[in-house]
Scaffold this motif. Structure first.
Motif, PDB file in Angstrom:
ATOM      1  N   CYS A 139     -26.515  23.246  -2.434  1.00 60.33           N
ATOM      2  CA  CYS A 139     -25.650  22.263  -2.212  1.00 60.33           C
ATOM      3  C   CYS A 139     -24.315  22.597  -2.923  1.00 60.33           C
ATOM      4  N   PHE A 140     -23.132  22.202  -2.338  1.00 60.95           N
ATOM      5  CA  PHE A 140     -22.024  22.579  -2.883  1.00 60.95           C
ATOM      6  C   PHE A 140     -21.319  21.386  -3.783  1.00 60.95           C
ATOM      7  N   GLY A 141     -21.889  20.218  -3.660  1.00 59.90           N
ATOM      8  CA  GLY A 141     -21.517  19.317  -4.452  1.00 59.90           C
ATOM      9  C   GLY A 141     -21.179  18.039  -3.855  1.00 59.90           C
ATOM     10  N   TRP A 142     -20.497  17.064  -4.456  1.00 59.43           N
ATOM     11  CA  TRP A 142     -20.215  15.749  -3.744  1.00 59.43           C
ATOM     12  C   TRP A 142     -18.641  15.381  -3.953  1.00 59.43           C
ATOM     13  N   ILE A 143     -18.080  14.664  -3.000  1.00 60.87           N
ATOM     14  CA  ILE A 143     -16.720  14.202  -2.874  1.00 60.87           C
ATOM     15  C   ILE A 143     -16.504  12.770  -3.024  1.00 60.87           C
ATOM     16  N   PRO A 144     -15.748  12.374  -4.039  1.00 57.08           N
ATOM     17  CA  PRO A 144     -15.869  10.849  -4.183  1.00 57.08           C
ATOM     18  C   PRO A 144     -14.930  10.111  -3.236  1.00 57.08           C
ATOM     19  N   GLU A 145     -15.383   8.814  -2.933  1.00 55.95           N
ATOM     20  CA  GLU A 145     -14.392   8.113  -2.063  1.00 55.95           C
ATOM     21  C   GLU A 145     -13.137   7.917  -2.594  1.00 55.95           C
ATOM     22  N   ASP A 146     -12.159   8.037  -1.685  1.00 49.15           N
ATOM     23  CA  ASP A 146     -10.554   8.089  -2.322  1.00 49.15           C
ATOM     24  C   ASP A 146     -10.084   6.992  -1.334  1.00 49.15           C
ATOM     25  N   ARG A 147      -9.329   6.131  -1.861  1.00 46.45           N
ATOM     26  CA  ARG A 147      -8.422   5.285  -1.199  1.00 46.45           C
ATOM     27  C   ARG A 147      -7.282   5.770  -0.393  1.00 46.45           C
ATOM     28  N   ARG A 148      -6.811   6.978  -0.666  1.00 45.15           N
ATOM     29  CA  ARG A 148      -5.868   7.704  -0.124  1.00 45.15           C
ATOM     30  C   ARG A 148      -6.067   8.231   1.229  1.00 45.15           C
ATOM     31  N   LEU A 149      -7.420   8.495   1.338  1.00 41.15           N
ATOM     32  CA  LEU A 149      -8.071   9.087   2.549  1.00 41.15           C
ATOM     33  C   LEU A 149      -8.212   7.953   3.460  1.00 41.15           C
ATOM     34  N   ALA A 150      -8.498   6.679   3.047  1.00 43.54           N
ATOM     35  CA  ALA A 150      -8.537   5.556   4.014  1.00 43.54           C
ATOM     36  C   ALA A 150      -7.338   4.925   4.125  1.00 43.54           C
ATOM     37  N   ALA A 151      -6.203   5.454   3.601  1.00 39.76           N
ATOM     38  CA  ALA A 151      -4.837   4.543   3.671  1.00 39.76           C
ATOM     39  C   ALA A 151      -4.117   4.510   5.100  1.00 39.76           C
ATOM     40  N   ASN A 152      -3.649   3.406   5.389  1.00 38.73           N
ATOM     41  CA  ASN A 152      -2.755   3.318   6.672  1.00 38.73           C
ATOM     42  C   ASN A 152      -1.018   3.653   6.419  1.00 38.73           C
ATOM     43  N   THR A 153      -0.468   3.785   7.203  1.00 38.07           N
ATOM     44  CA  THR A 153       1.051   4.007   6.935  1.00 38.07           C
ATOM     45  C   THR A 153       1.763   2.518   7.199  1.00 38.07           C
ATOM     46  N   VAL A 154       2.823   2.858   6.764  1.00 38.29           N
ATOM     47  CA  VAL A 154       3.551   1.398   6.687  1.00 38.29           C
ATOM     48  C   VAL A 154       3.789   1.146   8.275  1.00 38.29           C
ATOM     49  N   GLU A 155       4.140   1.865   9.099  1.00 45.17           N
ATOM     50  CA  GLU A 155       4.373   1.709  10.474  1.00 45.17           C
ATOM     51  C   GLU A 155       3.074   1.157  11.196  1.00 45.17           C
ATOM     52  N   SER A 156       1.734   1.396  10.557  1.00 45.82           N
ATOM     53  CA  SER A 156       0.713   0.910  10.981  1.00 45.82           C
ATOM     54  C   SER A 156       0.430  -0.502  10.668  1.00 45.82           C
ATOM     55  N   VAL A 157       0.899  -0.881   9.488  1.00 44.15           N
ATOM     56  CA  VAL A 157       0.855  -2.120   9.217  1.00 44.15           C
ATOM     57  C   VAL A 157       1.880  -3.148   9.771  1.00 44.15           C
ATOM     58  N   ILE A 158       2.894  -2.640  10.077  1.00 44.34           N
ATOM     59  CA  ILE A 158       3.879  -3.190  10.795  1.00 44.34           C
ATOM     60  C   ILE A 158       3.415  -3.563  12.270  1.00 44.34           C
ATOM     61  N   ALA A 159       2.877  -2.705  12.747  1.00 42.92           N
ATOM     62  CA  ALA A 159       2.537  -2.718  14.232  1.00 42.92           C
ATOM     63  C   ALA A 159       1.119  -3.765  14.163  1.00 42.92           C
ATOM     64  N   HIS A 160       0.111  -3.696  13.106  1.00 39.57           N
ATOM     65  CA  HIS A 160      -1.009  -4.505  13.088  1.00 39.57           C
ATOM     66  C   HIS A 160      -0.615  -6.037  13.040  1.00 39.57           C
TER      67      HIS A 160
END
Length: 300
Positions: A139-160
């Protein structure tokens, strides 16, 4: 050089982002890479990264090969690993039955990584890795959940939101990690808006007092003005000076927040997300054993 196949048990496990971070580190170390990972435009200007299909990878080349494996098909990955004399790294979730699936990869499985571990479940992750290790899996280890990796761009927000920009601006490719409502808060305005990093603030268009507080927070990356109202001149000037997009929408604040809740997290193909994933695997000391795999093939 040896090949590494990044496999997963289920969809959206994060194997593409994990593989891209490995590629980025190898390139930082001056290693040429052949990759079958769909990394979008991340490495499009890097002549040291050759993007090919998995079937076209030549194991005898002088480049390290990073391959995006299958999802839930150990037999397919093992067959490819046998063909290329490759290592397999399994990226899995905390709630997956890794112990039941991992044996299917046989001796080609060189390591397991748990990804997207939620806050407050770190102890569970450690226990799971300890159990897998006691069963004979590396086992190499674990990676925490991170908000940056699930973030959207401002462009995506505008379009949505089908919003309209109050003025032209070129910072809409930036990521927003958090959303805050600009309403009645008991704390001092700038203090409240500084409580989260890289925020998109949703506020009624007729509340310039709240808008100014958000603009002064230094963490606001975009502001959504609800109700169809245009910003007053002072807010317009401050936002344009600080290069913060003002997005106007006709819906009210409650409806706008509901719409943002339904916004699907964007993929990883953004330079800031690649940088963050690289930081995480370095902080968690996961990259070192991966680099060791690149140094020697499994049948050395």
């Amino acid at each position: 050089m040896p090949s590494i196949i990044i496999s997963s048990i289920s969809e959206s496990a994060g194997k593409s982002a994990f593989a891209a971070a490995i590629i980025s580190r190898l390139r930082h170390d001056g290693v040429d890479v052949v990759s079958s990972v769909d990394t979008g435009e991340l490495f499009s200007e890097d002549n040291g990264v050759e993007l090919v299909a998995s079937d076209d990878i030549d194991a005898s080349s002088g480049s390290a090969s990073i391959i995006e494996g299958s999802t839930g098909e150990p037999e397919a990955d093992v067959a490819l690993a046998e063909k290329l004399d490759a290592n397999i790294v399994l990226v899995a979730g905390l709630d997956e039955d890794v112990g039941a699936i991992a044996p299917g990869y046989g001796p080609r499985l060189s390591g397991i990584v748990l990804n997207k571990v939620p806050r407050y479940r770190e102890v569970h992750a450690e226990r799971m890795l300890a159990s897998l290790s006691s069963d004979g899996f590396r086992c190499f280890g674990w990676i925490p959940e991170d908000r940056r990796l699930a973030a959207n761009t401002v462009e995506s927000v505008i379009a949505h939101l089908e919003g309209r920009l109050a003025f032209d601006i070129n910072t809409t490719t930036e990521l927003v990690d958090n959303v805050l409502i600009g309403g009645l808060v008991l704390d001092w305005g700038p203090f409240y808006f500084r409580s989260q990093e890289n925020t998109c603030v949703v506020v009624r268009g007729g509340r310039p007092d709240v808008q100014i507080s958000a603009l002064q927070s230094e963490t606001t990356r975009a502001m959504v003005l609800t109700g169809g109202d245009k910003p007053i001149d002072y807010v317009f000037y401050e936002a344009r000076t600080k290069r913060i997009p003002l997005i106007m929408v006709d819906d009210d604040t409650q409806s706008t927040m509901a719409a943002l809740d339904a916004l699907t997290p964007a993929g990883f193909t953004h330079p800031d997300k690649l940088s963050r994933m690289g930081e995480l695997i370095a902080e968690r000391a996961i990259i070192e054993p991966i680099l060791d795999l690149v140094a020697q093939p499994p049948t050395r």
